[in-house]
Design an enzyme around this catalytic site. Structure first.
Site, mmCIF file in Angstrom:
data_model
loop_
_atom_site.group_PDB
_atom_site.id
_atom_site.type_symbol
_atom_site.label_atom_id
_atom_site.label_comp_id
_atom_site.label_asym_id
_atom_site.label_seq_id
_atom_site.Cartn_x
_atom_site.Cartn_y
_atom_site.Cartn_z
ATOM 1 N N TRP A 49 0.833 -1.205 0.000
ATOM 2 C CA TRP A 49 0.000 0.000 0.000
ATOM 3 C C TRP A 49 0.865 1.252 0.000
ATOM 4 C CZ3 TRP A 49 -4.246 -0.657 -2.188
ATOM 5 C CH2 TRP A 49 -4.998 -1.819 -1.992
ATOM 6 N N ASP A 103 -2.195 6.437 6.322
ATOM 7 C CA ASP A 103 -3.205 5.587 5.696
ATOM 8 C C ASP A 103 -3.637 4.548 6.733
ATOM 9 O OD1 ASP A 103 -4.735 3.783 4.336
ATOM 10 O OD2 ASP A 103 -3.250 3.325 2.776
ATOM 11 N N LYS A 107 -12.803 -1.943 5.785
ATOM 12 C CA LYS A 107 -12.108 -2.843 6.704
ATOM 13 C C LYS A 107 -12.658 -2.707 8.126
ATOM 14 C CE LYS A 107 -8.981 -3.043 3.205
ATOM 15 N NZ LYS A 107 -8.115 -2.190 2.412
HETATM 16 C C1 LIG Z 1 -7.509 -1.646 1.371
HETATM 17 C C2 LIG Z 1 -6.444 -0.637 1.512
HETATM 18 C C3 LIG Z 1 -6.276 0.401 0.578
HETATM 19 C C4 LIG Z 1 -7.104 0.512 -0.677
HETATM 20 O O1 LIG Z 1 -8.399 0.808 -0.412
HETATM 21 P P1 LIG Z 1 -9.457 1.089 -1.589
HETATM 22 O O2 LIG Z 1 -10.624 1.643 -0.839
HETATM 23 O O3 LIG Z 1 -9.736 -0.216 -2.255
HETATM 24 O O4 LIG Z 1 -8.865 2.069 -2.525
HETATM 25 C C5 LIG Z 1 -5.274 1.328 0.814
HETATM 26 N N1 LIG Z 1 -4.487 1.250 1.891
HETATM 27 C C6 LIG Z 1 -4.622 0.267 2.813
HETATM 28 C C7 LIG Z 1 -3.714 0.226 3.999
HETATM 29 C C8 LIG Z 1 -5.603 -0.700 2.641
HETATM 30 O O5 LIG Z 1 -5.741 -1.683 3.558
#
Ligand SMILES: *Cc1c(COP(=O)(O)O)cnc(C)c1O
Length: 360
Positions: free
Chosen positions: A102, A172, A196
């Protein structure tokens, strides 16, 4: 109704109580004769739902008043682009810490807009640890520092919040937001895709310090400008109303559970049980440095990868779903977010012990 245990990394399991409540008010929300998803986003009913969700999130995380909470679309991935567009603020350089797939994606997008200094990277050990504070090679002239507190694919989590001095810290938090208490005032910006630990896909929560707004790079599309979102209560256009509503139900549920402190205690117990089992059973292994093991995503391998398919088929039969590792790394991964009950972890461990006995 029968519910399985769902270890999916995302979209992830939601609390059963939340789904039941949403089901109960699906076609007729609070006697209005309409579903919440059929209402105008500007109706007093929906605005009430939206404002309560924001307030509950503020309460849960202790978000200071000088931070805006934005309910955006485009997933966490769109933030990879919006962050440089909004936060460079005339600067030409940003620091990024690379701890996995990521952060790598975030770096790739940022490079379209500025010089990226990779302040530390654990690619050399195949992303099985996070760098320590002392290993961060931060630039004094960076517009911001970006990192990923929890790498969802590798199962690597920082055990500290980087100190970046006066340079705004951007995180993030997609896969670990609300899993424990954090001090929001240490951050310039926090973002998290909802699917999540917050709610359904289609929503991305952004928490941003007010003084960072209003200085986008030239050509920034209106929809990508945080200030436009902030000035319009995240309703410059039609927001993802149903996802927002459901996120609100999850926030209420979290408050009922005792908030993020109670979640942190539960998450610590679940993770300790599962890693404790993996470490004491020769049949299973986890490659991540012990102090950086994710409390949310637990990747593990079997002693014989030839048994992976059997493991997945038998675990599904036992009602333990979505244990396959990310397509890029293989093996297994159990995501044990807030909404995965401790019973689910117990059931997984019991299954793993039995499987190892029969196949080990
Ligand atoms: C799932 C995830 C993303 C991507 O998320 P999307 O909503 O599919 O763009 C980015 N960073 C992390 C840490 C993630 O777990």
């Amino acid at each position: 109704m029968s519910r399985i245990f769902n270890f999916c990394a995302g979209p992830a399991t939601l609390p059963t109580a939340v789904l039941e409540r949403a089901g109960g008010e699906l076609a007729d929300w609070h006697g209005t004769g309409m579903s919440i998803m059929e209402m105008s986003h500007r109706s007093k009913e929906f605005v009430g739902v939206a404002e309560k969700a924001e307030q509950d999130l503020r309460d849960l995380m202790g978000i200071p008043d000088n931070y805006k909470v934005l309910f955006m679309q485009g997933g966490a991935s769109s933030q990879f682009t919006m962050i440089p567009m909004n936060l460079l603020r005339g600067g030409s350089k940003a620091d990024y810490i690379n701890t996995g797939q990521w952060s790598t994606k975030a770096i790739k997008e940022a490079k379209r807009f500025c010089e990226v200094n990779v302040a530390a990277s654990t690619e050399g050990n195949n992303f099985t640890s996070a760098p320590s504070q002392a290993e961060l090679n931060l630039s004094p002239d960076a517009a911001y520092v970006h990192y990923t507190p929890n790498e969802t694919i590798g199962g690597v989590e920082f055990d500290y919040v980087p100190d970046t001095g006066d340079v705004p810290l951007v995180a993030d938090y997609s896969s670990s937001i609300l899993s424990e208490a954090i001090d929001v005032s240490k951050f310039g910006l926090i973002y998290a895709g909802a699917q999540k630990n917050i709610g359904p896909a289609g929503l991305c929560v952004v928490i941003v310090r007010e003084d960072l707004l209003g200085n986008t790079i030239e050509g920034t599309p209106t929809m990508f400008d945080y200030k436009v979102a902030a000035d319009n209560g995240s309703m410059y256009n039609t927001p993802p109303t149903y996802s927002w509503y459901l996120a609100g139900l999850v926030f209420e549920w979290l408050k009922e559970q005792g908030g993020v402190e109670a979640m942190a205690e539960l998450n610590r117990r679940k993770a300790e049980k599962l890693y404790g089992f993996i470490d004491t059973n020769d049949f299973y292994a986890n490659p991540v440095a012990k102090n950086n093991r994710s409390r949310m995503n637990v990747p593990f391998t079997l002693a014989d990868a030839g048994l992976d398919k059997t493991f997945l088929a038998e675990s599904e039969q036992a009602g333990l779903m979505n244990l396959a590792g990310h397509r890029s790394v293989g093996g297994m991964r159990a995501s044990i977010y807030n909404a995965v009950p401790e019973d689910g972890v117990d059931a997984l461990i019991a299954f793993m012990a039995d499987f190892a006995k029969r196949h080990g």
